[in-house]
Design an enzyme around this catalytic site. Structure first.
Site, PDB file in Angstrom:
ATOM      1  N   HIS A   1      -2.304   2.550  -4.675  1.00 47.03           N
ATOM      2  CA  HIS A   1      -2.143   2.476  -3.098  1.00 47.03           C
ATOM      3  C   HIS A   1      -1.074   2.971  -2.601  1.00 47.03           C
ATOM      4  CE1 HIS A   1      -1.851   0.047   0.563  1.00 47.03           C
ATOM      5  NE2 HIS A   1      -3.258  -0.264   0.308  1.00 47.03           N
TER       6      HIS A   1
ATOM      7  N   ASP B   1       2.086  -3.562  -9.404  1.00 45.04           N
ATOM      8  CA  ASP B   1       1.325  -4.206  -8.093  1.00 45.04           C
ATOM      9  C   ASP B   1       0.259  -4.989  -8.230  1.00 45.04           C
ATOM     10  OD1 ASP B   1       0.092  -4.207  -5.818  1.00 45.04           O
ATOM     11  OD2 ASP B   1      -0.201  -1.907  -5.470  1.00 45.04           O
TER      12      ASP B   1
ATOM     13  N   GLN C   1      -3.894  -6.804  -6.115  1.00 48.03           N
ATOM     14  CA  GLN C   1      -5.444  -7.131  -6.250  1.00 48.03           C
ATOM     15  C   GLN C   1      -5.764  -7.898  -7.483  1.00 48.03           C
ATOM     16  OE1 GLN C   1      -7.969  -6.493  -4.325  1.00 48.03           O
ATOM     17  NE2 GLN C   1      -6.771  -4.991  -2.816  1.00 48.03           N
TER      18      GLN C   1
ATOM     19  N   LYS D   1      -4.282 -12.332   0.325  1.00 49.19           N
ATOM     20  CA  LYS D   1      -5.490 -11.815  -0.438  1.00 49.19           C
ATOM     21  C   LYS D   1      -5.996 -12.879  -1.219  1.00 49.19           C
ATOM     22  CE  LYS D   1      -4.082  -6.922  -0.614  1.00 49.19           C
ATOM     23  NZ  LYS D   1      -5.176  -6.375   0.307  1.00 49.19           N
TER      24      LYS D   1
ATOM     25  N   CYS E   1      -6.381   3.461   1.763  1.00 48.65           N
ATOM     26  CA  CYS E   1      -5.009   3.768   1.479  1.00 48.65           C
ATOM     27  C   CYS E   1      -4.581   4.131   0.341  1.00 48.65           C
ATOM     28  CB  CYS E   1      -3.984   2.335   1.849  1.00 48.65           C
ATOM     29  SG  CYS E   1      -4.261   1.830   3.185  1.00 48.65           S
TER      30      CYS E   1
END
Length: 408
Positions: A121, A198, A201, A224, A362
């Site tokens: 991303h 990261d 997700q 999220k 993105c």
């Protein structure tokens, strides 16, 4: 509690869009919020609203307890060793920028390497570009396999003794790839590099244990994972955070201020200057309670089952292209329908009450790797059902019929 029952806990889902019951398939962008989270934020503003760490009055004490209580919940949720390792931020982007600005710029020099992947991303790509430009370090990429996965042999070749930082997304927001971050972290450590994950997700969908992953930094977003927007966190190993300098200065992050010199508070507060995102933290704490009540293993099982069903149903549509690995993928399906632009696909689906994402997500370098300008994406969460997938497939068939001139 099944998905149909869970759906009733999300007030926003009880509506019609363009005359059709809403099917929300954009949870990878932001999840919807259950009534428990909405009520927790509402209750905070109605009964406890005050600034934290400042006043000795009752409201201030209650607000501080709620804010720091959320930090304790999050530390346990991802199995951090201490609450001192949890820094509240606006989200994953801010957390990754904090690592890049405070840690990476202080340790990287010309000749050093920063290793990432082409699937990242932009929030886990652009900060490292900027660090490389500022320090003279070289930005390197782990190559992707044809199905969008990572081969650990390629990691071994890319990460060297000159590598200072390896930063990889746990789950791809486009491909659905679940990266072997634990194994990548071990390779980074053998070469003396720091591992950044990261977790935007991954955190909402699977059990996270930062100690088991043995990562040095882990970034996440609340919005999220059923929490409000504007709240997230950075996990960092205490020994690293203690040696990092703040990047925001002002109230609350100081210990002593003189006319020409100042000193900082201890962890975690030295990185939380100004009035923090108190209501967001309260909502995040409620969201963690909610997810734990359901069970992350159950959420993971449900999403895998639903994604397999979606892959099977969507694969029957002629002229559809599905991106990413066929097996062992996260709860999303990214696709293109013939030569129809993804924005047109999303627009037609919206007329059927179905919300999907369209664009480059993105991830422009990844789009170029896929040799497309954009894609459409359906992403699932605990409140989605097989009926939602059936609605999506039927709407895609209508879309194909509507744009029939674009096919064959």
């Amino acid at each position: 509690m099944n998905s149909a029952e869970l759906r009733k806990l999300f007030p926003i889902l009880d509506q019609e869009i363009n005359g059709h019951p809403l099917v929300y398939l954009d949870s990878a962008a932001t999840s919807q919020k259950p009534v428990q989270v909405i009520e927790a934020v509402k209750r905070y503003y109605e009964y406890d609203n005050a600034n934290v760490h400042r006043g000795v009055h009752t409201l201030g004490s209650r607000a501080t307890d709620a804010y720091e209580g959320a930090r304790e919940k999050l530390a346990k949720f991802i199995n951090a060793r201490s609450v001192k390792e949890i820094i509240f931020t606006r989200g994953t982007t801010t957390a990754l920028n904090l690592v890049a600005s405070s840690y990476a710029r202080s340790v990287c020099r010309e000749g050093d390497e920063i290793v990432i992947t082409p699937m990242e991303h932009h929030s886990n790509l652009i900060p490292w570009q900027q660090v490389a430009k500022a320090t003279g370090a070289e930005l390197k990429y782990i190559p992707l396999q044809p199905d969008g996965t990572i081969d650990l042999a390629d990691v071994e070749k890319t990460v060297t003794e000159r590598t200072k930082i390896v930063s990889v997304m746990y789950v791809s927001n486009v491909l659905g790839t679940v990266n072997p971050v634990k194994e990548i972290a071990a390779i980074a450590r053998r070469n003396g590099a720091v591992m950044v994950v990261d977790g935007a997700q991954s955190t909402p969908h699977m059990k996270i244990d930062v100690q088991d992953l043995d990562c040095d930094f882990y970034a996440l977003s609340g919005h999220k994972m059923c929490a409000p927007t504007g709240i997230g966190a950075l996990y960092g190993k205490k020994e690293l955070l203690e040696n990092m300098e703040p990047v925001e200065f002002g109230g609350e992050m100081i210990d002593h201020v003189d006319l020409y010199e100042s000193t900082w508070k201890e962890l975690p507060w030295k990185f939380e200057g100004g009035t923090p995102i108190i209501a967001g933290a309260v909502g995040l704490g409620a969201a963690i309670d909610f997810l734990q009540d359901i069970g992350l293993d159950e959420i993971d099982r449900h999403e895998k089952q639903l994604t397999a069903y979606a892959m099977e149903r969507m694969s029957t549509i002629d002229d559809i292209v599905i991106y990413g690995p066929r097996n062992e993928r996260a709860g999303l399906v990214t696709f293109n329908l013939g030569d129809v632009h993804p924005h047109d696909v999303a627009t037609v689906l919206d007329t059927e009450g179905i919300a999907v994402r369209a664009g480059h997500h993105c991830c422009q370098p990844l789009m170029r790797w896929l040799q497309v300008t954009a894609t459409a994406r359906a992403s699932f969460y605990l409140y989605n059902t097989e009926d939602d997938v059936d609605r999506l497939v039927n709407a895609l068939l209508k879309t194909k019929e509507y744009f029939g001139h674009e096919f064959g």
